[in-house]
Design a protein around this motif. Structure first.
Motif, PDB file in Angstrom:
ATOM      1  N   VAL A  77      20.462  57.667 151.799  1.00 28.61           N
ATOM      2  CA  VAL A  77      19.464  57.988 150.538  1.00 28.61           C
ATOM      3  C   VAL A  77      18.419  56.524 150.911  1.00 28.61           C
ATOM      4  O   VAL A  77      17.636  56.792 151.064  1.00 28.61           O
ATOM      5  N   ALA A  78      19.523  55.165 150.834  1.00 26.83           N
ATOM      6  CA  ALA A  78      18.640  54.195 150.543  1.00 26.83           C
ATOM      7  C   ALA A  78      18.563  53.201 151.832  1.00 26.83           C
ATOM      8  O   ALA A  78      17.401  53.096 151.542  1.00 26.83           O
ATOM      9  N   ILE A  79      18.861  54.086 153.297  1.00 28.18           N
ATOM     10  CA  ILE A  79      18.793  54.107 154.343  1.00 28.18           C
ATOM     11  C   ILE A  79      17.102  54.057 154.393  1.00 28.18           C
ATOM     12  O   ILE A  79      15.878  53.730 154.778  1.00 28.18           O
ATOM     13  N   LYS A  80      16.638  55.167 154.119  1.00 30.52           N
ATOM     14  CA  LYS A  80      16.022  56.280 154.281  1.00 30.52           C
ATOM     15  C   LYS A  80      14.725  55.677 153.368  1.00 30.52           C
ATOM     16  O   LYS A  80      13.415  56.081 153.876  1.00 30.52           O
ATOM     17  N   LEU A  81      14.859  55.143 152.375  1.00 32.07           N
ATOM     18  CA  LEU A  81      14.233  54.808 151.689  1.00 32.07           C
ATOM     19  C   LEU A  81      13.623  53.279 151.918  1.00 32.07           C
ATOM     20  O   LEU A  81      12.780  52.772 152.103  1.00 32.07           O
ATOM     21  N   VAL A  82      14.543  52.747 152.536  1.00 34.83           N
ATOM     22  CA  VAL A  82      14.240  51.043 152.910  1.00 34.83           C
ATOM     23  C   VAL A  82      14.167  51.810 153.823  1.00 34.83           C
ATOM     24  O   VAL A  82      12.497  50.560 154.270  1.00 34.83           O
ATOM     25  N   GLN A  83      13.920  52.232 155.009  1.00 32.61           N
ATOM     26  CA  GLN A  83      13.473  52.229 156.234  1.00 32.61           C
ATOM     27  C   GLN A  83      13.885  51.323 157.389  1.00 32.61           C
ATOM     28  O   GLN A  83      14.154  51.769 158.206  1.00 32.61           O
ATOM     29  N   ARG A  84      13.082  49.738 157.181  1.00 29.05           N
ATOM     30  CA  ARG A  84      13.123  49.308 157.827  1.00 29.05           C
ATOM     31  C   ARG A  84      13.780  48.166 157.419  1.00 29.05           C
ATOM     32  O   ARG A  84      13.482  47.479 156.341  1.00 29.05           O
ATOM     33  N   ASP A  85      13.582  46.711 158.446  1.00 32.23           N
ATOM     34  CA  ASP A  85      14.275  45.339 158.102  1.00 32.23           C
ATOM     35  C   ASP A  85      15.459  45.114 157.168  1.00 32.23           C
ATOM     36  O   ASP A  85      14.408  44.431 156.326  1.00 32.23           O
ATOM     37  N   TRP A  86      15.837  45.756 157.241  1.00 28.86           N
ATOM     38  CA  TRP A  86      17.081  45.986 156.784  1.00 28.86           C
ATOM     39  C   TRP A  86      18.982  45.411 157.376  1.00 28.86           C
ATOM     40  O   TRP A  86      18.550  45.876 158.463  1.00 28.86           O
ATOM     41  N   GLY A  87      19.757  44.745 156.105  1.00 28.54           N
ATOM     42  CA  GLY A  87      21.052  45.098 156.580  1.00 28.54           C
ATOM     43  C   GLY A  87      21.754  45.228 155.458  1.00 28.54           C
ATOM     44  O   GLY A  87      21.720  46.041 154.489  1.00 28.54           O
ATOM     45  N   SER A  88      23.278  46.103 156.100  1.00 30.19           N
ATOM     46  CA  SER A  88      24.029  46.399 155.388  1.00 30.19           C
ATOM     47  C   SER A  88      25.044  45.119 154.944  1.00 30.19           C
ATOM     48  O   SER A  88      25.604  44.172 156.018  1.00 30.19           O
ATOM     49  N   GLU A 147      31.793  33.812 151.626  1.00 27.89           N
ATOM     50  CA  GLU A 147      32.874  33.298 153.028  1.00 27.89           C
ATOM     51  C   GLU A 147      31.532  34.360 153.890  1.00 27.89           C
ATOM     52  O   GLU A 147      31.160  34.016 154.231  1.00 27.89           O
ATOM     53  N   SER A 148      32.500  35.287 153.843  1.00 30.87           N
ATOM     54  CA  SER A 148      31.613  36.667 154.273  1.00 30.87           C
ATOM     55  C   SER A 148      30.158  37.057 154.197  1.00 30.87           C
ATOM     56  O   SER A 148      29.597  37.294 155.088  1.00 30.87           O
ATOM     57  N   LEU A 149      29.852  36.802 152.478  1.00 32.84           N
ATOM     58  CA  LEU A 149      28.437  36.445 152.569  1.00 32.84           C
ATOM     59  C   LEU A 149      27.760  35.511 153.138  1.00 32.84           C
ATOM     60  O   LEU A 149      26.525  36.111 153.787  1.00 32.84           O
ATOM     61  N   GLY A 150      27.973  34.815 153.977  1.00 33.35           N
ATOM     62  CA  GLY A 150      27.169  33.682 154.399  1.00 33.35           C
ATOM     63  C   GLY A 150      25.726  34.283 155.373  1.00 33.35           C
ATOM     64  O   GLY A 150      24.485  34.180 155.430  1.00 33.35           O
ATOM     65  N   PRO A 151      26.179  35.033 156.014  1.00 33.70           N
ATOM     66  CA  PRO A 151      25.606  35.488 156.884  1.00 33.70           C
ATOM     67  C   PRO A 151      24.580  37.007 156.966  1.00 33.70           C
ATOM     68  O   PRO A 151      23.351  36.616 157.039  1.00 33.70           O
ATOM     69  N   VAL A 152      25.019  36.955 155.437  1.00 35.77           N
ATOM     70  CA  VAL A 152      23.971  37.650 155.282  1.00 35.77           C
ATOM     71  C   VAL A 152      22.635  37.219 154.542  1.00 35.77           C
ATOM     72  O   VAL A 152      21.845  37.690 154.777  1.00 35.77           O
ATOM     73  N   THR A 153      23.183  36.383 153.844  1.00 40.52           N
ATOM     74  CA  THR A 153      22.173  35.615 153.200  1.00 40.52           C
ATOM     75  C   THR A 153      21.291  35.004 154.045  1.00 40.52           C
ATOM     76  O   THR A 153      20.535  34.761 153.727  1.00 40.52           O
ATOM     77  N   ASP A 154      22.051  34.055 155.165  1.00 43.37           N
ATOM     78  CA  ASP A 154      20.744  33.555 156.119  1.00 43.37           C
ATOM     79  C   ASP A 154      19.911  35.280 156.316  1.00 43.37           C
ATOM     80  O   ASP A 154      18.429  35.349 156.824  1.00 43.37           O
ATOM     81  N   LEU A 155      20.574  36.789 156.140  1.00 44.03           N
ATOM     82  CA  LEU A 155      19.361  37.330 157.290  1.00 44.03           C
ATOM     83  C   LEU A 155      18.188  37.464 155.972  1.00 44.03           C
ATOM     84  O   LEU A 155      17.238  37.379 156.131  1.00 44.03           O
ATOM     85  N   LEU A 156      18.224  37.460 154.988  1.00 43.87           N
ATOM     86  CA  LEU A 156      17.824  37.409 153.554  1.00 43.87           C
ATOM     87  C   LEU A 156      16.087  36.354 153.476  1.00 43.87           C
ATOM     88  O   LEU A 156      15.265  36.287 153.780  1.00 43.87           O
ATOM     89  N   ARG A 157      16.395  35.383 154.114  1.00 42.31           N
ATOM     90  CA  ARG A 157      15.881  33.784 154.664  1.00 42.31           C
ATOM     91  C   ARG A 157      15.443  34.107 155.551  1.00 42.31           C
ATOM     92  O   ARG A 157      14.176  33.209 155.686  1.00 42.31           O
ATOM     93  N   ARG A 158      16.294  34.799 156.220  1.00 42.93           N
ATOM     94  CA  ARG A 158      14.622  35.391 157.078  1.00 42.93           C
ATOM     95  C   ARG A 158      14.203  36.060 157.559  1.00 42.93           C
ATOM     96  O   ARG A 158      13.097  36.836 158.527  1.00 42.93           O
ATOM     97  N   GLY A 159      14.328  37.063 156.764  1.00 44.69           N
ATOM     98  CA  GLY A 159      13.543  38.638 156.000  1.00 44.69           C
ATOM     99  C   GLY A 159      13.933  39.477 156.164  1.00 44.69           C
ATOM    100  O   GLY A 159      12.544  40.860 155.674  1.00 44.69           O
ATOM    101  N   VAL A 160      15.606  39.686 156.054  1.00 46.71           N
ATOM    102  CA  VAL A 160      15.743  41.796 156.870  1.00 46.71           C
ATOM    103  C   VAL A 160      16.031  41.263 155.121  1.00 46.71           C
ATOM    104  O   VAL A 160      16.923  41.475 154.392  1.00 46.71           O
ATOM    105  N   SER A 161      15.770  42.456 154.052  1.00 46.42           N
ATOM    106  CA  SER A 161      16.370  42.844 152.922  1.00 46.42           C
ATOM    107  C   SER A 161      18.387  43.510 153.371  1.00 46.42           C
ATOM    108  O   SER A 161      18.631  43.811 154.367  1.00 46.42           O
ATOM    109  N   ILE A 162      18.568  44.225 152.059  1.00 41.07           N
ATOM    110  CA  ILE A 162      19.654  43.706 152.280  1.00 41.07           C
ATOM    111  C   ILE A 162      20.347  45.323 151.079  1.00 41.07           C
ATOM    112  O   ILE A 162      19.859  45.254 150.384  1.00 41.07           O
ATOM    113  N   LEU A 163      20.488  46.003 151.829  1.00 42.86           N
ATOM    114  CA  LEU A 163      21.580  47.540 151.352  1.00 42.86           C
ATOM    115  C   LEU A 163      23.047  47.280 150.860  1.00 42.86           C
ATOM    116  O   LEU A 163      23.397  47.464 151.930  1.00 42.86           O
TER     117      LEU A 163
END
Length: 184
Positions: free
Chosen positions: A46-57, A91-107
């Protein structure tokens, strides 16, 4: 009202209606950390359907295994979190935070797992730390009625309606680690 068909790759017959309030909040501030309540296996879709694009998880480390290569191909921006200790989780969240900085939203489900009772559980700090570090807003997604469509561990999705409220973005400007429990 959006009609939910078989576009997520399920072999379900019939339609599920996804009724959304606050859809404009999905697009008003990108990138963002989209948090959603997690009661069953269908909620992430459901969350993926809503956000649609440019997302990570984010997923728990236990999900990474022989088939994780397929999962990475289908959803290339997935990071697996080692929840064995706070230090490893951060430590595991570091790469996800980098995605946010590059314009990728996180679910992410801030409870960290599916609710056993149907009630909202205690939120983990990771999603909020990521938003603070990347200086992006948090957008809450409230999924209702999903338990009528499928149960916590079910692999079958029944016909039905799912109501979703996308709440306004929450700014993390001025948030500090010392006040995180209070702000969450």
């Amino acid at each position: 009202s959006w009609t939910w068909g078989n576009e997520i790759g399920t072999s379900v017959d019939g339609d599920r209606d996804l009724r959304v309030q606050g859809e404009e909040h999905l697009w008003s501030h990108r990138p963002a950390v989209f948090i959603y309540n997690h009661r069953n296996n269908f909620d992430p879709y459901v969350a993926i359907k809503l956000v649609q694009r440019d997302w990570g998880s984010v997923g728990k480390k236990e999900l990474a295994g022989p088939l994780s290569g397929l999962a990475q191909w289908l959803t290339p921006n997935v990071a697996y979190v080692d929840r064995s200790s706070t230090a490893k989780a951060l430590e595991s969240l570091g790469p996800v935070t980098d995605l946010l900085r590059r314009g990728v939203s996180i679910l992410i489900a801030p409870e960290g797992t599916r609710s056993r009772t149907g009630q909202l559980g205690t939120f983990k700090k990771g999603p909020f730390r990521m938003a603070m570090d990347a200086q992006v807003p948090i957008v809450p997604i409230v999924i209702r009625n999903a338990d009528r469509v499928t149960t916590r561990n079910a692999g079958i999705i029944r016909k039905g309606n799912i109501d979703v409220a996308v709440l306004p973005p929450v700014s993390v400007e001025g948030w500090t680690a010392g006040r995180l429990d209070e702000l969450i």
